[in-house]
Scaffold this motif. Structure first.
Motif: not given
Length: 501
Positions: A201-203, A101-103, A110-113, A131-135
């Protein structure tokens, strides 16, 4: 030999366990904190971008009301996404596992970034809102799945410390956003899309590294019925070969839950044998958010300005608050196994209550007494210290501890939903409360802090150094269900615990 066995039973922090914890928390929990604070510093620049984009399309400037509404939607899409993410927890962790799930969740970072990073070039403020909704979905999943994953990886003597690490990385994310959000760095006309896009980046780091670490042994054994894989995971995590005793403990937990089968959210809410666990999580998660912590972060600049800090200095004071928050959460990592969960909750909520009361008086008197603005800032910092010690890190850790394997995903969905709906409510209505009540806004938060403190004192038991089964026995007594409950044969297959409450 006996001494060696005793040492073995006390799990240690092996390199595999430490790295799995850091990668899971950095790749997921960091996102939550970063995206709570990242939108604070460049707010004026982003509103100007919304206005210019609208003017380019229509030849007219956007009305003040429409701009406020668009901005409010941009801010509150994040907690709304968090609520949606919480609803996805149960199905995803049961189907993909905790690590899986974390992966998968990295898609929602990444998509919203990319969307936020490209929004200015594309001349589209709609991209920011989506993007705010997705993140937010990413944060909703990670705020529930990371504590579950780490709670199931950790030996019982380290479960508290590792359970606080996700909250530590949330505070690291807040601080990183506050530092990068200084006007001299990225909170400027050229830099703000980069500031929002950094969240990818962390993702990407997690996507590259987490596959090399074990899945939750409890998930592998209880849900996948793969004893060999579970034992391999335990050997990697513990750093020794003899994991039979721990495997046996997991099987016992499975047998204790056999009668319950899969527990949906509706079944969880109806089960008498889980009544006090569910009430405790709803109270603690609601108390955590409704006590005003995100009012401090969403509107930190306005609070400091109303406390008398000069406009040019606000950004540094806000970053200083973030640093205090991070340092106190590091303290919580080290003291949670020493003092216990209950003491930290009581201490934290009590400090928050006192800070809210004094802050109310300070804001009411700041025009009549010259040094009152400094008292206001001291109150906000005290509040942040109190919240970082207990209310912020402990509730999510407790969900892992007070629910057994079959009910844990549904419990995280309930706790996560309360968390994010409360967060959404505070984000949406605090500006109106501030206008309506002025200096007396924080009285509401003080009342919630004191009510949560009273509930914790009367109901929440200490869970430090207890197995999941022992904790379950405490709640079985509180719920006044018979030892073998018709719906859920909690304790049929093992002798009574010798551990006291």
């Amino acid at each position: 030999m006996e001494q060696q066995d005793a040492v073995r039973r006390e799990g240690r922090l092996t390199p595999v366990l430490a790295l799995a914890t850091l990668i899971a928390a950095f790749g997921s929990s960091f996102q939550y904190g970063y995206n709570v604070a990242a939108i604070n510093s460049p707010a004026k620049l982003m509103k100007a971008f919304y206005n210019e984009t609208y003017y380019d399309r229509t030849g007219e400037h956007i009305s003040e009301f429409s701009l406020t509404l668009l901005w409010s939607v941009s801010v509150s899409m994040f907690p709304f996404g968090g609520f949606l993410g919480s609803l996805m927890v149960g199905p995803l962790v049961n189907k993909l596992g905790r690590k899986g799930t974390l992966l998968f969740n990295n898609i929602f970072s990444i998509v919203p970034a990319i969307l936020m990073g490209c929004s200015e070039v594309a001349k589209s403020f709609e991209m920011i809102i989506v993007a705010r909704l997705l993140v937010g979905i990413c944060a909703g999943l990670s705020s529930n799945v990371v504590p579950m994953y780490l709670g199931e990886l950790a030996p019982k003597n380290l479960r508290g410390a590792l359970g606080v690490v996700p909250q530590l990385f949330i505070t690291v994310g807040i601080l990183a956003a506050q530092i990068l959000g200084l006007r001299s760095l990225l909170a400027n006309e050229e830099g703000w899309p980069i500031l929002l896009g950094v969240t990818g980046i962390p993702a990407a780091v997690q996507l590259l590294l987490l596959p090399f670490f074990p899945e939750s042994p409890r998930y592998l054994l209880i849900q996948k019925k793969d004893e060999a894989a579970a034992k391999n995971a335990l050997r990697e995590l513990r750093g020794w070969d003899d994991v039979d005793a721990e495997t046996q403990e997991i099987w016992e937990e499975d047998r204790a839950e056999k009668a319950a089968g899969f527990i949906s959210v509706l079944k969880l809410l109806r089960m008498r044998s889980l009544r006090w666990q569910v009430i405790s999580i709803v109270v603690l998660m609601g108390g955590q958010q409704l006590s005003g912590v995100n009012a401090i972060y969403y509107y930190a600049d306005q609070i400091y300005l109303s406390a008398g800090v000069r406009a040019q200095d606000v950004q540094y004071v806000t970053a200083g608050t973030g640093a205090v928050n991070m340092l106190m959460t590091i303290c919580a990592v080290f003291v949670v196994e020493l003092l216990g969960r209950r003491v930290l909750l009581l201490l934290g909520f009590s400090i928050c209550f006192t800070a809210c009361c004094v802050l109310t008086a300070a804001l009411a008197l700041q025009d009549t007494v010259s040094w009152m603005p400094y008292v206001s800032i001291a109150c906000i910092i005290s509040y942040v210290i109190g919240h970082a010690l207990g209310p912020s890190p402990i509730p999510a850790l407790l969900i892992t501890e007070i629910f057994l394997q079959s009910s844990r995903p549904a419990a995280y969905m309930v706790g996560g939903s309360v968390h994010w709906l409360s967060n959404f409510t505070v984000g949406l209505i605090f500006p109106f409360i501030q206008v309506g009540l002025g200096a007396y806004s924080f009285i509401i938060f003080a009342m919630i802090c004191v009510l949560t403190t009273i509930y914790t004192f009367l109901v929440v038991p200490e869970t430090k150094s207890k197995t999941f089964i022992e904790i379950n026995e405490i709640f079985t007594k509180m719920n006044e269900v018979s030892e073998v409950h018709p719906e859920k044969e909690e304790l049929k297959d093992f002798p009574p615990s010798t551990t006291g409450q």
